[in-house]
Design a protein around this motif. Structure first.
Motif, mmCIF file in Angstrom:
data_model
loop_
_atom_site.group_PDB
_atom_site.id
_atom_site.type_symbol
_atom_site.label_atom_id
_atom_site.label_comp_id
_atom_site.label_asym_id
_atom_site.label_seq_id
_atom_site.Cartn_x
_atom_site.Cartn_y
_atom_site.Cartn_z
ATOM 1 N N ARG A 4 34.738 46.017 57.193
ATOM 2 C CA ARG A 4 34.345 47.169 57.975
ATOM 3 C C ARG A 4 35.443 48.223 57.954
ATOM 4 N NH1 ARG A 4 29.006 47.135 58.115
ATOM 5 N NH2 ARG A 4 28.157 45.222 59.017
ATOM 6 N N ARG A 5 35.033 49.485 57.855
ATOM 7 C CA ARG A 5 35.989 50.589 57.773
ATOM 8 C C ARG A 5 36.404 51.014 59.180
ATOM 9 N NH1 ARG A 5 31.929 53.071 53.489
ATOM 10 N NH2 ARG A 5 30.702 52.958 55.396
ATOM 11 N N VAL A 6 37.704 50.977 59.417
ATOM 12 C CA VAL A 6 38.255 51.271 60.739
ATOM 13 C C VAL A 6 39.249 52.416 60.622
ATOM 14 C CG1 VAL A 6 39.541 50.369 62.704
ATOM 15 C CG2 VAL A 6 37.964 48.875 61.461
ATOM 16 N N VAL A 7 39.144 53.368 61.544
ATOM 17 C CA VAL A 7 40.111 54.460 61.649
ATOM 18 C C VAL A 7 40.834 54.313 62.982
ATOM 19 C CG1 VAL A 7 40.447 56.953 61.782
ATOM 20 C CG2 VAL A 7 38.732 56.008 60.222
ATOM 21 N N ALA A 8 42.162 54.319 62.938
ATOM 22 C CA ALA A 8 42.980 54.218 64.147
ATOM 23 C C ALA A 8 43.783 55.503 64.289
ATOM 24 C CB ALA A 8 43.913 53.016 64.070
ATOM 25 N N ALA A 17 51.055 49.153 67.009
ATOM 26 C CA ALA A 17 50.485 47.963 67.643
ATOM 27 C C ALA A 17 49.023 47.793 67.273
ATOM 28 C CB ALA A 17 50.640 48.060 69.161
ATOM 29 N N SER A 18 48.249 48.880 67.311
ATOM 30 C CA SER A 18 46.833 48.757 66.975
ATOM 31 C C SER A 18 46.644 48.458 65.494
ATOM 32 C CB SER A 18 46.072 50.031 67.372
ATOM 33 O OG SER A 18 46.524 51.154 66.658
ATOM 34 N N LEU A 19 47.476 49.033 64.631
ATOM 35 C CA LEU A 19 47.359 48.763 63.194
ATOM 36 C C LEU A 19 47.675 47.304 62.885
ATOM 37 C CD1 LEU A 19 49.046 51.971 61.705
ATOM 38 C CD2 LEU A 19 46.599 51.450 61.832
ATOM 39 N N GLN A 20 48.726 46.773 63.493
ATOM 40 C CA GLN A 20 49.076 45.373 63.251
ATOM 41 C C GLN A 20 47.980 44.432 63.729
ATOM 42 O OE1 GLN A 20 52.834 45.399 65.277
ATOM 43 N NE2 GLN A 20 53.983 46.030 63.468
ATOM 44 N N ALA A 21 47.299 44.804 64.816
ATOM 45 C CA ALA A 21 46.186 43.990 65.303
ATOM 46 C C ALA A 21 44.991 44.096 64.369
ATOM 47 C CB ALA A 21 45.810 44.426 66.716
ATOM 48 N N LEU A 22 44.657 45.302 63.949
ATOM 49 C CA LEU A 22 43.484 45.516 63.104
ATOM 50 C C LEU A 22 43.639 44.875 61.731
ATOM 51 C CD1 LEU A 22 42.802 49.210 64.105
ATOM 52 C CD2 LEU A 22 41.272 47.271 64.539
ATOM 53 N N ARG A 23 44.883 44.721 61.272
ATOM 54 C CA ARG A 23 45.110 44.070 59.973
ATOM 55 C C ARG A 23 44.565 42.651 59.934
ATOM 56 N NH1 ARG A 23 51.178 44.055 58.570
ATOM 57 N NH2 ARG A 23 50.363 42.339 57.360
ATOM 58 N N HIS A 24 44.438 42.015 61.092
ATOM 59 C CA HIS A 24 43.887 40.663 61.138
ATOM 60 C C HIS A 24 42.376 40.662 60.954
ATOM 61 C CE1 HIS A 24 47.538 38.465 62.371
ATOM 62 N NE2 HIS A 24 47.838 39.552 63.060
ATOM 63 N N LEU A 25 41.754 41.828 61.016
ATOM 64 C CA LEU A 25 40.293 41.903 61.004
ATOM 65 C C LEU A 25 39.736 42.575 59.760
ATOM 66 C CD1 LEU A 25 39.850 43.060 64.714
ATOM 67 C CD2 LEU A 25 39.855 40.719 63.819
ATOM 68 N N THR A 26 40.496 43.467 59.136
ATOM 69 C CA THR A 26 40.002 44.190 57.972
ATOM 70 C C THR A 26 41.168 44.779 57.195
ATOM 71 O OG1 THR A 26 38.561 46.003 57.238
ATOM 72 C CG2 THR A 26 39.739 46.317 59.309
ATOM 73 N N ALA A 28 40.333 47.581 55.348
ATOM 74 C CA ALA A 28 39.833 48.951 55.175
ATOM 75 C C ALA A 28 40.236 49.784 56.388
ATOM 76 C CB ALA A 28 38.324 48.940 54.993
ATOM 77 N N ILE A 29 41.543 50.017 56.535
ATOM 78 C CA ILE A 29 42.097 50.712 57.693
ATOM 79 C C ILE A 29 42.645 52.063 57.258
ATOM 80 C CG2 ILE A 29 43.796 50.630 59.551
ATOM 81 C CD1 ILE A 29 43.898 47.594 59.178
ATOM 82 N N THR A 30 42.343 53.076 58.028
ATOM 83 C CA THR A 30 42.972 54.387 57.852
ATOM 84 C C THR A 30 43.652 54.766 59.153
ATOM 85 O OG1 THR A 30 41.282 55.096 56.262
ATOM 86 C CG2 THR A 30 42.627 56.810 57.284
ATOM 87 N N ALA A 31 44.930 55.061 59.074
ATOM 88 C CA ALA A 31 45.680 55.535 60.238
ATOM 89 C C ALA A 31 45.733 57.051 60.197
ATOM 90 C CB ALA A 31 47.094 54.964 60.234
ATOM 91 N N VAL A 32 45.325 57.697 61.290
ATOM 92 C CA VAL A 32 45.408 59.156 61.408
ATOM 93 C C VAL A 32 46.488 59.437 62.459
ATOM 94 C CG1 VAL A 32 44.192 61.281 61.964
ATOM 95 C CG2 VAL A 32 42.996 59.430 60.757
ATOM 96 N N VAL A 33 47.556 60.090 62.023
ATOM 97 C CA VAL A 33 48.810 60.100 62.779
ATOM 98 C C VAL A 33 49.143 61.493 63.300
ATOM 99 C CG1 VAL A 33 51.261 59.479 62.655
ATOM 100 C CG2 VAL A 33 49.592 58.241 61.249
ATOM 101 N N THR A 34 49.620 61.557 64.540
ATOM 102 C CA THR A 34 50.049 62.813 65.130
ATOM 103 C C THR A 34 51.233 63.406 64.364
ATOM 104 O OG1 THR A 34 50.772 63.873 67.179
ATOM 105 C CG2 THR A 34 51.606 61.675 66.751
ATOM 106 N N VAL A 35 51.341 64.733 64.381
ATOM 107 C CA VAL A 35 52.423 65.413 63.649
ATOM 108 C C VAL A 35 53.093 66.453 64.549
ATOM 109 C CG1 VAL A 35 51.589 65.013 61.305
ATOM 110 C CG2 VAL A 35 50.668 66.939 62.605
ATOM 111 N N ALA A 36 53.396 66.050 65.777
ATOM 112 C CA ALA A 36 54.028 66.971 66.720
ATOM 113 C C ALA A 36 55.436 66.546 67.120
ATOM 114 C CB ALA A 36 53.156 67.107 67.977
#
Length: 320
Positions: A4-8, A17-26, A28-36
């Protein structure tokens, strides 16, 4: 493992923390990161070279490194900070690596991040939420001797994070930055979108203030999860309850709804706090998932496996 495709979405330690958790499930992860970010190594590089602040992007890449000796080694290299008192002091090697690729490939920020991901063999992709560095401006209720201070306008992510008082609202400068096209596409195609945890007003909320990004979040067919913090002790959360964190999301993005809100019962301890949180979550159109996701011996830190289990249960409930 689910495909399943997940965007965090988020930044800093919360997104990691959320990325490390989601790695156990899929994978197909895309992290969208703040730039401020405008402090520390990122702030120095941003000011000197007029680039996107690389620090939160680096942390997301490190969080997605594969769970092998190779991945662990490169994650450590990416996060390594130079010591001493020279010009390199305080800089993270990963920040310099990202900056070097951007210097070699001007206007190709996404391509540069993808190259770092290939080097590290990351399990997922890391994207900036916007293609220009942003500033955060906050309206704050100052802390006075009787708890009633004046109103201040505070500018800059690091300054907002440290400023005593309570954040009332935030905005971005510029107000309508161009969102990263690849981030918009990833949200459009996602099965699940996760916002939070993290520094609420400087890492989580800014995503809702990029017009194109907020529209994509509203229109995506994906299930949407809001992950709350496991502590209210940081400077940004001063004076806020979990219910008020949820209410702030609704106030800044009134057109955005969620399917689930994940909260740790240890943070909403009293019956009144729990009732207020439930009401705020209902205001987002979401169901409240109360489950222990914090580390038992490390206050304020999410437990990777417990958070993964919470995401897994929500995904299973939604048939994902």
């Amino acid at each position: 493992m689910s495909g399943r495709r997940v965007v965090a979405l988020g930044g800093g330690h919360g997104l990691a923390a959320s990325l490390q958790a989601l790695r156990h499930l899929t994978e197909a992860i895309t992290a969208v990161v703040t730039v401020a970010d405008d402090g520390g190594s990122s702030g120095r590089l941003r000011q000197e070279f007029d680039i996107l602040p690389p620090g939160d992007l680096r942390m997301a890449l490190a969080a997605l490194c594969e769970d092998t000796a190779w991945g662990h080694q490169w994650s450590a290299v990416l996060q390594h900070r130079f010591r001493g008192e020279g010009e390199l002091s305080g800089h993270a090697l990963g920040n310099l690596l990202i900056m070097a690729l951007w210097d070699l490939r001007p206007q190709e920020q996404v391509r540069g991040l993808d190259l770092v991901g290939r080097l590290l063999n990351t399990r997922g992709r890391v994207l900036p939420m916007a293609l220009e560095p942003l500033e955060i401006e906050a309206e704050m209720q100052d802390a006075g001797p009787t708890g009633e201070g004046g109103i201040s306008t505070v500018r800059g992510q690091s300054t907002v994070a440290r400023h005593p008082g309570t954040v009332r609202s935030i905005r971005l400068i510029p107000e309508a930055p161009r969102a990263c096209p690849e981030a918009l596409e990833s949200i459009k195609l996602a099965d699940l979108v996760v916002l939070g945890p993290g520094s609420w007003f400087t890492s989580v909320m800014p995503h809702l203030l990029v017009p194109e990004l907020r529209q994509a979040l509203c229109e995506t067919p994906a299930r949407r999860i809001l992950t709350l913090n496991v502590s209210l002790s940081d400077d940004e959360a001063s004076g806020y309850t979990l219910a008020e964190h949820v209410a702030a999301v609704a106030a800044h993005a009134p057109d955005l709804s969620f399917d689930h809100v994940i909260a740790d019962p240890q943070v909403a301890r009293t019956e009144a706090e729990g009732a207020a949180l439930e009401a705020a979550v209902e205001g987002l159109g979401a169901s409240l998932v109360l489950t222990t996701v914090g580390k038992p011996n490390r206050p304020g830190v999410h437990d990777t496996l417990r958070l993964a289990a919470a995401y897994r249960d929500v995904m299973a409930e939604q048939g994902l």
